[in-house]
Scaffold this motif. Structure first.
Motif, PDB file in Angstrom:
ATOM      1  N   UNK A  97      27.518  46.793  34.334  1.00 36.05           N
ATOM      2  CA  UNK A  97      28.318  46.154  35.931  1.00 36.05           C
ATOM      3  C   UNK A  97      28.505  46.663  36.408  1.00 36.05           C
ATOM      4  N   UNK A  98      29.443  48.059  37.124  1.00 39.18           N
ATOM      5  CA  UNK A  98      29.007  48.992  38.247  1.00 39.18           C
ATOM      6  C   UNK A  98      27.821  48.683  39.016  1.00 39.18           C
ATOM      7  N   UNK A  99      27.004  49.733  38.525  1.00 40.50           N
ATOM      8  CA  UNK A  99      26.038  50.050  38.473  1.00 40.50           C
ATOM      9  C   UNK A  99      25.384  48.627  38.796  1.00 40.50           C
ATOM     10  N   UNK A 100      25.100  47.362  38.125  1.00 45.14           N
ATOM     11  CA  UNK A 100      24.203  46.719  38.497  1.00 45.14           C
ATOM     12  C   UNK A 100      25.012  45.877  39.931  1.00 45.14           C
ATOM     13  N   UNK A 101      26.125  46.251  40.350  1.00 46.68           N
ATOM     14  CA  UNK A 101      26.233  45.705  41.732  1.00 46.68           C
ATOM     15  C   UNK A 101      26.364  46.571  42.993  1.00 46.68           C
ATOM     16  N   UNK A 102      26.319  47.430  42.433  1.00 43.14           N
ATOM     17  CA  UNK A 102      25.898  49.364  43.164  1.00 43.14           C
ATOM     18  C   UNK A 102      23.859  49.224  43.916  1.00 43.14           C
ATOM     19  N   UNK A 103      23.793  48.287  42.749  1.00 47.03           N
ATOM     20  CA  UNK A 103      22.082  48.733  43.598  1.00 47.03           C
ATOM     21  C   UNK A 103      21.324  48.944  42.594  1.00 47.03           C
ATOM     22  N   UNK A 116      27.236  35.760  32.037  1.00 46.77           N
ATOM     23  CA  UNK A 116      28.395  34.854  33.602  1.00 46.77           C
ATOM     24  C   UNK A 116      28.618  35.415  33.823  1.00 46.77           C
ATOM     25  N   UNK A 117      28.513  34.418  35.144  1.00 45.05           N
ATOM     26  CA  UNK A 117      29.192  35.472  36.194  1.00 45.05           C
ATOM     27  C   UNK A 117      30.931  35.297  35.789  1.00 45.05           C
ATOM     28  N   UNK A 124      34.467  41.650  38.343  1.00 46.76           N
ATOM     29  CA  UNK A 124      34.402  42.852  36.860  1.00 46.76           C
ATOM     30  C   UNK A 124      35.535  43.407  37.113  1.00 46.76           C
ATOM     31  N   UNK A 125      36.261  44.269  36.665  1.00 48.67           N
ATOM     32  CA  UNK A 125      37.202  45.269  36.904  1.00 48.67           C
ATOM     33  C   UNK A 125      36.366  46.202  36.502  1.00 48.67           C
ATOM     34  N   UNK A 126      35.492  46.536  37.417  1.00 48.15           N
ATOM     35  CA  UNK A 126      34.826  47.713  36.982  1.00 48.15           C
ATOM     36  C   UNK A 126      35.187  49.153  37.977  1.00 48.15           C
ATOM     37  N   UNK A 127      35.991  49.529  38.870  1.00 48.22           N
ATOM     38  CA  UNK A 127      35.975  50.166  39.987  1.00 48.22           C
ATOM     39  C   UNK A 127      37.235  49.205  40.972  1.00 48.22           C
ATOM     40  N   UNK A 128      38.212  49.193  39.880  1.00 44.40           N
ATOM     41  CA  UNK A 128      39.304  48.749  41.117  1.00 44.40           C
ATOM     42  C   UNK A 128      40.168  50.029  41.985  1.00 44.40           C
ATOM     43  N   UNK A 129      40.493  49.482  43.386  1.00 49.84           N
ATOM     44  CA  UNK A 129      41.084  50.433  43.689  1.00 49.84           C
ATOM     45  C   UNK A 129      42.234  51.117  43.171  1.00 49.84           C
TER      46      UNK A 129
END
Lengths: 141, 93
Positions: A97-103, A116-117, A124-129
């Motif tokens: 999911x993280x790599x999908x978001x970063x393209x 589903x979104x 989705x909490x993949x890279x929370x601060x």
């Protein structure tokens, strides 16, 4: 001495080995054949739970009936795997999911479609601060 | 003590796990994403544990259990640390 109970034990152990190895093969076949990562995650779970579970039960039965010693410590392996398999699957899905978001990855269209979104404006909490004051908080450095 | 049935089943098991490892290797080389490669490595560890268990049944020694348990632990730690590195850029924060 091949007494009838031992022969049945052989048959039982053989059936469990064939079942477990078959599940491992089917799981890896699914890893190759399924179109997208979220679907590919399903295949190896069968190999790790049913496949290894059957093989380890075969090992326990074999050492008990063949040698007369209980070796229940083999059950530690499926227990450990049952605990850790969901965690590693969750981590792999988060990476995806993280790599999908970063393209950096693309989602091929499979029969199941894209996942589903998340509801609302959340993501989705993949890279929370990191939270303030935790060891991961490098904001003040 | 080992009858022909068990020997045949063990041969089938070794062959099936070997083919499964080859399929995992194909997915590891092919990708296409990093997550696919991590998943392929994780599955390879599972299949190798299966091979060790089958070798333990064939050899009749109880010592293969330690190798299998160690491999299960190291495989889990490896998968999680690789995922953590990709997610956070760091393993231990």
């Amino acid at each position: 001495m091949n007494t009838p109970p031992l022969a049945y034990a052989d048959l039982f152990v053989s059936a469990l080995i064939v079942l477990g190895a078959g599940f491992a093969l089917v799981g890896s076949w699914g890893l190759v054949r399924l179109p997208s990562l979220m679907e590919r995650l399903h295949g190896p779970t069968k190999a790790s739970t049913l496949g290894l579970g059957a093989m380890l039960v075969a090992s326990v039965v074999w050492f008990q009936l063949g040698k007369g010693v209980w070796t229940t410590h083999e059950l530690l392996i499926p227990m450990f795997l049952f605990i850790t398999a969901p965690i590693s699957a969750n981590m792999i899905a988060k990476v995806h999911l993280h790599r999908l978001r970063t393209g950096e990855a693309s989602e091929p269209a499979g029969p199941a479609g894209p996942p589903p979104p998340p509801p609302g404006s959340a993501d989705w909490a993949t890279h929370e601060v990191p939270h303030e004051g935790t060891p991961g908080d490098f904001a003040g450095d | 003590m080992t009858t022909g049935v068990l020997e045949g089943a063990l041969a089938f098991g070794f062959a099936a796990l070997g083919v499964a490892l080859a399929l995992n290797l194909w997915r590891l080389v092919r990708g296409p994403g990093v997550a696919d490669r991590i998943l392929a490595l994780d599955t390879m560890v599972i299949n190798v544990i299966g091979l060790i268990v089958l070798a333990g049944i064939e050899g009749g020694s109880g010592t293969s259990f330690e190798a299998a348990l160690l491999l299960a632990m190291v495989g889990f730690v490896g998968t999680v640390s690789y995922c953590k590195f990709l997610l956070r850029g760091d393993i231990i924060e």
